[in-house]
Design an enzyme around this catalytic site. Structure first.
Site, short mmCIF file in Angstrom:
data_model
loop_
_atom_site.label_atom_id
_atom_site.label_comp_id
_atom_site.label_asym_id
_atom_site.label_seq_id
_atom_site.Cartn_x
_atom_site.Cartn_y
_atom_site.Cartn_z
N HIS A 61 96.30 61.38 70.10
CA HIS A 61 94.98 60.91 70.52
C HIS A 61 95.13 60.16 71.83
O HIS A 61 96.03 59.31 71.99
CB HIS A 61 94.41 59.99 69.44
CG HIS A 61 93.23 59.19 69.87
ND1 HIS A 61 92.16 59.75 70.54
CD2 HIS A 61 92.95 57.86 69.74
CE1 HIS A 61 91.27 58.80 70.80
NE2 HIS A 61 91.73 57.65 70.33
N CYS B 153 88.17 58.12 65.67
CA CYS B 153 89.22 58.78 66.45
C CYS B 153 90.06 59.73 65.63
O CYS B 153 90.67 60.66 66.17
CB CYS B 153 90.11 57.73 67.12
SG CYS B 153 89.22 56.67 68.28
N ASN C 142 89.11 58.28 77.16
CA ASN C 142 89.18 58.29 75.70
C ASN C 142 87.82 58.68 75.13
O ASN C 142 86.89 57.89 75.12
CB ASN C 142 89.59 56.90 75.20
CG ASN C 142 89.65 56.80 73.68
OD1 ASN C 142 89.32 57.74 72.97
ND2 ASN C 142 90.07 55.65 73.19
#
Length: 329
Positions: free
Chosen positions: A254, A114, A284
């Site tokens: 994020h 990520c 996501n």
């Protein structure tokens, strides 16, 4: 004359297939509304059968290059941040650069989960400053093919997408990265993982198929670590850059979970109005979420992506990073 960098073009791509949370709740045996209440996600995109990671990255990269109107012969480096490359070997970035028609570009995969886009962006900014040549950064993932549908907490969250930025040299002072902080807590290395398929546990006949899927050992612990790490690195990068919350024109976190975004924003004292969000519509997609959010906002004509941007991410590893970026329009 010193050279800095600026974002000249943004791009993104999301697959056509839209999977809403109601469909997933039925599939996973969850109560209606459970996913949105827990994550803020109403829908996400999943890649079509036969659609590859490079297919998606090309679409996002093409858009960024066209928006930037740069000569493809001048692009000197292509960085691809991904956890789901086309193959374990060879890397996917060379194929991406070839398909985009970048004959003079180096090509490197960045495997940072990520946080991968922030790692790649820091490398790209340094390359532009050192060599005065454009760099393409693409972050892309096909996480739908790594879901363990028996693990509802992860199956409900992850998605497929690609985002891209094209950096070019700038003579504007304080353009590009004005502050960066990275950290890791390797003792939590296995909080999020795909156990098998690497050299530590190679795929062999008889390998438990579930070990080739993503797993999250302790969702609540990951939540807590992500909030703390994103808030800590963001606060530190602002402090070292002499900035406070009101100086942030746009916060681009994020898109892991809407509750994580809200918790980090509150800890930093950043106003809700300056937060970019794409999680409700697109879920996501790991490293892709930050450039995806930026490109979507630019395409929609939303204000606030100029000036001082704070980007922050945390994820598998556990790794974390925060970047302060000044985009002089």
């Amino acid at each position: 004359m010193s050279v800095s960098s600026r974002i000249a073009g943004l791009g993104h791509y999301v697959p056509d297939r839209c999977v809403d949370s109601q469909e997933l709740e039925t599939l996973l045996g969850l109560d209606p509304g459970w996913i949105e209440r827990r994550t803020g996600i109403r829908s996400r995109r999943w890649a079509a059968p036969g659609e590859t990671l490079t297919d998606m990255a090309v679409r996002a990269g093409e858009m960024a290059i066209e928006k930037a109107s740069v000569d493809r012969n001048t692009v000197a480096m292509t960085l691809l941040a991904t956890s789901t490359p086309d193959h374990l070997l060879p890397p996917s970035a060379p194929l991406l650069a070839f398909r985009l028609g970048l004959p003079n570009s180096g090509a490197v995969d960045v495997a940072g989960a990520c946080t991968g886009f922030l790692h790649a962006l820091a490398l790209a900014d340094s390359f532009v400053r050192a060599h005065g040549k454009p760099v393409l950064v693409v972050a892309a993932n096909i996480l739908s093919r790594r879901l363990n549908m028996e693990e509802r907490g992860t199956a409900a969250v992850f998605a497929d997408a690609a985002g891209a930025v094209l950096l070019v040299p700038s003579t504007s002072p304080n353009s590009g990265i004005i502050g960066v902080e990275f950290m890791q807590e390797g003792e939590k290395y296995d909080c999020i993982q795909i156990p098998a398929g690497g050299s530590a546990q190679p795929f062999e006949p008889g390998t438990d198929f579930s070990k080739l899927r993503m797993t999250m050992r302790d969702g609540q612990a990951v939540f807590t670590h992500a909030v703390r790490m994103m808030a800590d690195t963001s606060a530190l990068v602002m402090q070292r850059s002499g900035l406070v919350a009101k100086d942030i024109d746009c916060f681009v976190p994020h898109q892991a979970n809407s509750r994580i975004i809200d918790a980090v924003r509150e800890k930093l004292g950043i106003a809700p109005a300056v937060v970019l969000r794409s999680i409700a519509e697109f879920g996501n997609s790991s490293a892709a979420t930050i450039p995806l959010s930026l490109s979507l906002a630019s395409t929609r004509g939303e204000p606030g992506i100029g000036g001082c941007l704070l980007m922050a991410a945390a994820g598998a590893g556990m790794t974390c990073g925060a970047i302060l970026w000044r985009q002089n329009l």
